[in-house]
Scaffold this motif. Structure first.
Motif, PDB file in Angstrom:
ATOM      1  N   LEU A 114      -2.256  -4.306 -14.178  1.00 55.88           N
ATOM      2  CA  LEU A 114      -1.838  -4.764 -12.849  1.00 55.88           C
ATOM      3  C   LEU A 114      -0.822  -3.795 -12.252  1.00 55.88           C
ATOM      4  CD1 LEU A 114      -1.459  -8.620 -13.401  1.00 55.88           C
ATOM      5  CD2 LEU A 114      -3.101  -7.500 -11.889  1.00 55.88           C
ATOM      6  N   GLY A 115       0.073  -3.299 -13.095  1.00 58.89           N
ATOM      7  CA  GLY A 115       1.076  -2.349 -12.611  1.00 58.89           C
ATOM      8  C   GLY A 115       0.458  -1.076 -12.088  1.00 58.89           C
ATOM      9  N   ALA A 116      -0.558  -0.575 -12.800  1.00 58.19           N
ATOM     10  CA  ALA A 116      -1.223   0.647 -12.344  1.00 58.19           C
ATOM     11  C   ALA A 116      -1.965   0.411 -11.037  1.00 58.19           C
ATOM     12  CB  ALA A 116      -2.196   1.138 -13.416  1.00 58.19           C
ATOM     13  N   LEU A 117      -2.608  -0.741 -10.923  1.00 57.41           N
ATOM     14  CA  LEU A 117      -3.333  -1.062  -9.695  1.00 57.41           C
ATOM     15  C   LEU A 117      -2.387  -1.115  -8.499  1.00 57.41           C
ATOM     16  CD1 LEU A 117      -5.963  -1.792  -8.315  1.00 57.41           C
ATOM     17  CD2 LEU A 117      -5.694  -4.135  -9.135  1.00 57.41           C
ATOM     18  N   GLU A 118      -1.203  -1.678  -8.722  1.00 56.29           N
ATOM     19  CA  GLU A 118      -0.231  -1.775  -7.629  1.00 56.29           C
ATOM     20  C   GLU A 118       0.411  -0.430  -7.312  1.00 56.29           C
ATOM     21  OE1 GLU A 118       3.909  -4.116  -6.386  1.00 56.29           O
ATOM     22  OE2 GLU A 118       3.035  -4.443  -8.373  1.00 56.29           O
ATOM     23  N   HIS A 119       1.002   0.200  -8.338  1.00 54.55           N
ATOM     24  CA  HIS A 119       1.842   1.375  -8.090  1.00 54.55           C
ATOM     25  C   HIS A 119       1.057   2.682  -7.985  1.00 54.55           C
ATOM     26  CE1 HIS A 119       5.312  -1.154  -8.702  1.00 54.55           C
ATOM     27  NE2 HIS A 119       4.848  -1.525  -9.878  1.00 54.55           N
ATOM     28  N   SER A 120      -0.036   2.788  -8.733  1.00 54.39           N
ATOM     29  CA  SER A 120      -0.767   4.050  -8.774  1.00 54.39           C
ATOM     30  C   SER A 120      -1.946   4.092  -7.813  1.00 54.39           C
ATOM     31  CB  SER A 120      -1.268   4.320 -10.204  1.00 54.39           C
ATOM     32  OG  SER A 120      -0.184   4.417 -11.103  1.00 54.39           O
ATOM     33  N   ILE A 121      -2.300   2.938  -7.240  1.00 54.30           N
ATOM     34  CA  ILE A 121      -3.402   2.916  -6.276  1.00 54.30           C
ATOM     35  C   ILE A 121      -2.955   2.312  -4.945  1.00 54.30           C
ATOM     36  CG2 ILE A 121      -5.699   2.009  -5.772  1.00 54.30           C
ATOM     37  CD1 ILE A 121      -6.371   2.264  -8.717  1.00 54.30           C
ATOM     38  N   LEU A 122      -2.650   1.020  -4.930  1.00 56.08           N
ATOM     39  CA  LEU A 122      -2.371   0.348  -3.657  1.00 56.08           C
ATOM     40  C   LEU A 122      -1.179   0.945  -2.915  1.00 56.08           C
ATOM     41  CD1 LEU A 122      -3.155  -3.327  -4.662  1.00 56.08           C
ATOM     42  CD2 LEU A 122      -4.155  -2.119  -2.714  1.00 56.08           C
ATOM     43  N   ARG A 123      -0.095   1.204  -3.597  1.00 53.98           N
ATOM     44  CA  ARG A 123       1.090   1.733  -2.905  1.00 53.98           C
ATOM     45  C   ARG A 123       0.853   3.148  -2.382  1.00 53.98           C
ATOM     46  NH1 ARG A 123       6.347   1.472  -6.227  1.00 53.98           N
ATOM     47  NH2 ARG A 123       7.223   2.073  -4.205  1.00 53.98           N
TER      48      ARG A 123
ATOM     49  N   PHE B 149       2.717  -7.916   0.974  1.00 55.42           N
ATOM     50  CA  PHE B 149       2.663  -9.310   1.420  1.00 55.42           C
ATOM     51  C   PHE B 149       1.306  -9.944   1.106  1.00 55.42           C
ATOM     52  CE2 PHE B 149       5.077  -6.889   4.818  1.00 55.42           C
ATOM     53  CZ  PHE B 149       6.287  -7.028   4.185  1.00 55.42           C
ATOM     54  N   ALA B 150       0.396  -9.142   0.548  1.00 54.37           N
ATOM     55  CA  ALA B 150      -0.958  -9.622   0.271  1.00 54.37           C
ATOM     56  C   ALA B 150      -1.220  -9.839  -1.209  1.00 54.37           C
ATOM     57  CB  ALA B 150      -1.986  -8.631   0.822  1.00 54.37           C
ATOM     58  N   ILE B 151      -0.639  -8.994  -2.071  1.00 56.95           N
ATOM     59  CA  ILE B 151      -0.854  -9.179  -3.502  1.00 56.95           C
ATOM     60  C   ILE B 151       0.142 -10.211  -4.018  1.00 56.95           C
ATOM     61  CG2 ILE B 151      -1.888  -6.923  -3.874  1.00 56.95           C
ATOM     62  CD1 ILE B 151       0.766  -5.915  -4.922  1.00 56.95           C
ATOM     63  N   ASN B 152      -0.333 -11.016  -4.953  1.00 56.82           N
ATOM     64  CA  ASN B 152       0.436 -12.183  -5.381  1.00 56.82           C
ATOM     65  C   ASN B 152       0.687 -12.136  -6.879  1.00 56.82           C
ATOM     66  OD1 ASN B 152       0.181 -15.197  -6.541  1.00 56.82           O
ATOM     67  ND2 ASN B 152       1.240 -15.241  -4.574  1.00 56.82           N
ATOM     68  N   CYS B 153       1.945 -12.389  -7.275  1.00 53.73           N
ATOM     69  CA  CYS B 153       2.329 -12.321  -8.688  1.00 53.73           C
ATOM     70  C   CYS B 153       2.491 -13.708  -9.305  1.00 53.73           C
ATOM     71  CB  CYS B 153       3.599 -11.507  -8.862  1.00 53.73           C
ATOM     72  SG  CYS B 153       5.061 -12.242  -8.078  1.00 53.73           S
TER      73      CYS B 153
ATOM     74  N   GLU C 181     -12.461  -1.034   3.188  1.00 55.61           N
ATOM     75  CA  GLU C 181     -13.252  -1.533   2.057  1.00 55.61           C
ATOM     76  C   GLU C 181     -12.488  -1.342   0.761  1.00 55.61           C
ATOM     77  OE1 GLU C 181     -16.000  -3.771   1.133  1.00 55.61           O
ATOM     78  OE2 GLU C 181     -17.000  -2.589   2.664  1.00 55.61           O
ATOM     79  N   GLN C 182     -11.871  -0.175   0.598  1.00 54.26           N
ATOM     80  CA  GLN C 182     -11.083   0.082  -0.612  1.00 54.26           C
ATOM     81  C   GLN C 182      -9.904  -0.877  -0.720  1.00 54.26           C
ATOM     82  OE1 GLN C 182      -9.839   4.149  -1.102  1.00 54.26           O
ATOM     83  NE2 GLN C 182     -11.938   4.946  -1.179  1.00 54.26           N
ATOM     84  N   LEU C 183      -9.160  -1.026   0.364  1.00 59.87           N
ATOM     85  CA  LEU C 183      -7.992  -1.902   0.335  1.00 59.87           C
ATOM     86  C   LEU C 183      -8.373  -3.344   0.013  1.00 59.87           C
ATOM     87  CD1 LEU C 183      -5.845  -0.632   3.349  1.00 59.87           C
ATOM     88  CD2 LEU C 183      -5.021  -0.897   1.001  1.00 59.87           C
ATOM     89  N   ALA C 184      -9.400  -3.861   0.682  1.00 60.02           N
ATOM     90  CA  ALA C 184      -9.824  -5.233   0.438  1.00 60.02           C
ATOM     91  C   ALA C 184     -10.266  -5.414  -1.015  1.00 60.02           C
ATOM     92  CB  ALA C 184     -10.952  -5.623   1.396  1.00 60.02           C
ATOM     93  N   TYR C 185     -10.998  -4.436  -1.520  1.00 58.04           N
ATOM     94  CA  TYR C 185     -11.463  -4.482  -2.912  1.00 58.04           C
ATOM     95  C   TYR C 185     -10.287  -4.540  -3.879  1.00 58.04           C
ATOM     96  CZ  TYR C 185     -13.483  -2.749  -7.323  1.00 58.04           C
ATOM     97  OH  TYR C 185     -13.843  -2.585  -8.641  1.00 58.04           O
ATOM     98  N   TYR C 186      -9.343  -3.633  -3.723  1.00 52.93           N
ATOM     99  CA  TYR C 186      -8.223  -3.558  -4.662  1.00 52.93           C
ATOM    100  C   TYR C 186      -7.298  -4.782  -4.545  1.00 52.93           C
ATOM    101  CZ  TYR C 186      -9.401   1.361  -5.675  1.00 52.93           C
ATOM    102  OH  TYR C 186     -10.024   2.534  -6.065  1.00 52.93           O
ATOM    103  N   ILE C 187      -7.075  -5.287  -3.334  1.00 53.87           N
ATOM    104  CA  ILE C 187      -6.221  -6.466  -3.157  1.00 53.87           C
ATOM    105  C   ILE C 187      -6.866  -7.689  -3.814  1.00 53.87           C
ATOM    106  CG2 ILE C 187      -5.289  -8.117  -1.483  1.00 53.87           C
ATOM    107  CD1 ILE C 187      -4.947  -5.705   0.449  1.00 53.87           C
ATOM    108  N   ASN C 188      -8.146  -7.919  -3.534  1.00 52.38           N
ATOM    109  CA  ASN C 188      -8.842  -9.054  -4.145  1.00 52.38           C
ATOM    110  C   ASN C 188      -8.911  -8.904  -5.662  1.00 52.38           C
ATOM    111  OD1 ASN C 188      -9.406 -10.446  -1.719  1.00 52.38           O
ATOM    112  ND2 ASN C 188     -11.217  -9.193  -1.348  1.00 52.38           N
ATOM    113  N   LEU C 189      -9.126  -7.690  -6.131  1.00 55.42           N
ATOM    114  CA  LEU C 189      -9.172  -7.419  -7.569  1.00 55.42           C
ATOM    115  C   LEU C 189      -7.843  -7.790  -8.218  1.00 55.42           C
ATOM    116  CD1 LEU C 189     -10.947  -6.001  -9.833  1.00 55.42           C
ATOM    117  CD2 LEU C 189      -9.649  -3.934  -9.312  1.00 55.42           C
ATOM    118  N   TYR C 190      -6.743  -7.385  -7.583  1.00 60.01           N
ATOM    119  CA  TYR C 190      -5.413  -7.685  -8.113  1.00 60.01           C
ATOM    120  C   TYR C 190      -5.176  -9.195  -8.167  1.00 60.01           C
ATOM    121  CZ  TYR C 190      -0.340  -7.357  -8.790  1.00 60.01           C
ATOM    122  OH  TYR C 190       0.928  -7.470  -9.302  1.00 60.01           O
ATOM    123  N   ASN C 191      -5.434  -9.871  -7.073  1.00 63.26           N
ATOM    124  CA  ASN C 191      -5.151 -11.299  -7.005  1.00 63.26           C
ATOM    125  C   ASN C 191      -6.037 -12.113  -7.946  1.00 63.26           C
ATOM    126  OD1 ASN C 191      -3.110 -10.946  -5.132  1.00 63.26           O
ATOM    127  ND2 ASN C 191      -4.416 -11.316  -3.368  1.00 63.26           N
ATOM    128  N   ALA C 192      -7.317 -11.762  -8.025  1.00 62.62           N
ATOM    129  CA  ALA C 192      -8.236 -12.498  -8.890  1.00 62.62           C
ATOM    130  C   ALA C 192      -7.874 -12.306 -10.359  1.00 62.62           C
ATOM    131  CB  ALA C 192      -9.674 -12.061  -8.627  1.00 62.62           C
TER     132      ALA C 192
END
Length: 268
Positions: A155-164, A173-177, A108-119
């Motif tokens: 976006l950087g914090a979401l990627e590096h400080s949470i998702l990674r 391969f899921a988050i899109n820039c 649930e956390q991963l799906a939330y954060y990935i969708n949050l990043y992409n949206a």
């Protein structure tokens, strides 16, 4: 005098840190800017992780928008998104009110954060449209505009400080820039109950795309594998890639990295 110099040096040091963090997101890059948001660690295989959760986040609005305005190749109809920007903003406002906690499953956390990043990435582009590249947007990865409750992240914090930090390398391969060399934006929302299969689909699709050329003796890989090398089996890229290809890769195969295309992933 010596004490004054030490104090002055310390002040200058902290001012420099603040400036560099605002300019380049150094704290986020170092994984130190998660604002206390929970990020469960995937232990072993995500497919075997417990998926039990007491909350279900509704990603249907995002799924509908993706299905309408992203094609099978991941190309984005930004004009279409602009026409439905209110729907996108409603989804982002909804996500901002859903506060992740440790009772959420890791899926649930991963799906939330990935969708949050992409949206938010799509929203960033349409707010600055037309642009030829996300790199034209000042502070694209360092400005704190992502709201979760009373916290704001970049976006950087979401990627590096949470998702990674969640120990799931397939997030790369899921988050899109919003760029040509990025893994394609999936035209459906990531869902916790389907997440392992969706991430596997994203990984297989990216590794076997034109972003990588895999040969027996030499691999020309996306720079994603260079930038985040240690996220993939502690840097053993050959072993990480082998399950995703039919090519018999030699143990001593060389690796080179391809140039990165930062042009907008816009649908023609």
């Amino acid at each position: 005098m010596k004490k004054i110099l030490l104090v002055s040096s310390a002040i200058l040091f902290f001012v420099a840190i603040i400036y560099l963090n605002n300019r380049f997101g150094l704290l986020s890059m170092a994984g130190l800017n998660g604002k206390g948001l929970p990020a469960k660690v995937v232990k072993g295989n995500l497919a075997n992780a417990s998926g039990i959760s007491f909350i279900k986040i509704d990603h249907s609005k995002w799924h509908s928008l993706l299905n309408k305005y992203v094609d099978e190749d991941g190309k984005v109809d930004y004009d279409g998104f602009i026409n439905e920007k209110d729907e996108l903003n409603n989804y982002l406002e909804y996500l901002s009110k859903q506060l992740p906690n440790n009772e959420w499953s890791v899926q649930e956390q991963l799906a939330y954060y990935i969708n949050l990043y992409n949206a938010h990435t799509v929203n960033l582009i349409i707010q600055n449209y037309p642009v030829k590249s996300i790199k034209e947007i000042d502070g694209a990865w360092t400005t704190e505009f992502i709201k979760i409750g009373n916290k704001e992240l970049s976006l950087g914090a979401l990627e590096h400080s949470i998702l990674r930090k969640m120990n799931e390398p397939r997030i790369h391969f899921a988050i899109n820039c919003a760029s040509g060399s990025c893994p394609k934006l999936l035209n459906k929302a990531y869902l916790p109950e389907k997440l392992d299969d969706q991430l596997e689909e994203a990984a297989h699709g990216f590794i076997n795309s034109d972003n990588n050329n895999i040969g027996k003796k030499e691999l020309h890989l996306s720079r994603i594998f260079k930038w985040y090398k240690n996220d993939f089996l502690d840097g053993d890229l050959l072993q990480y890639i082998k399950p995703y290809t039919t090519v018999i890769i030699a143990p001593d195969a060389g690796i080179k990295y391809k140039e990165y295309d930062w042009s907008l992933n816009k649908k023609s």
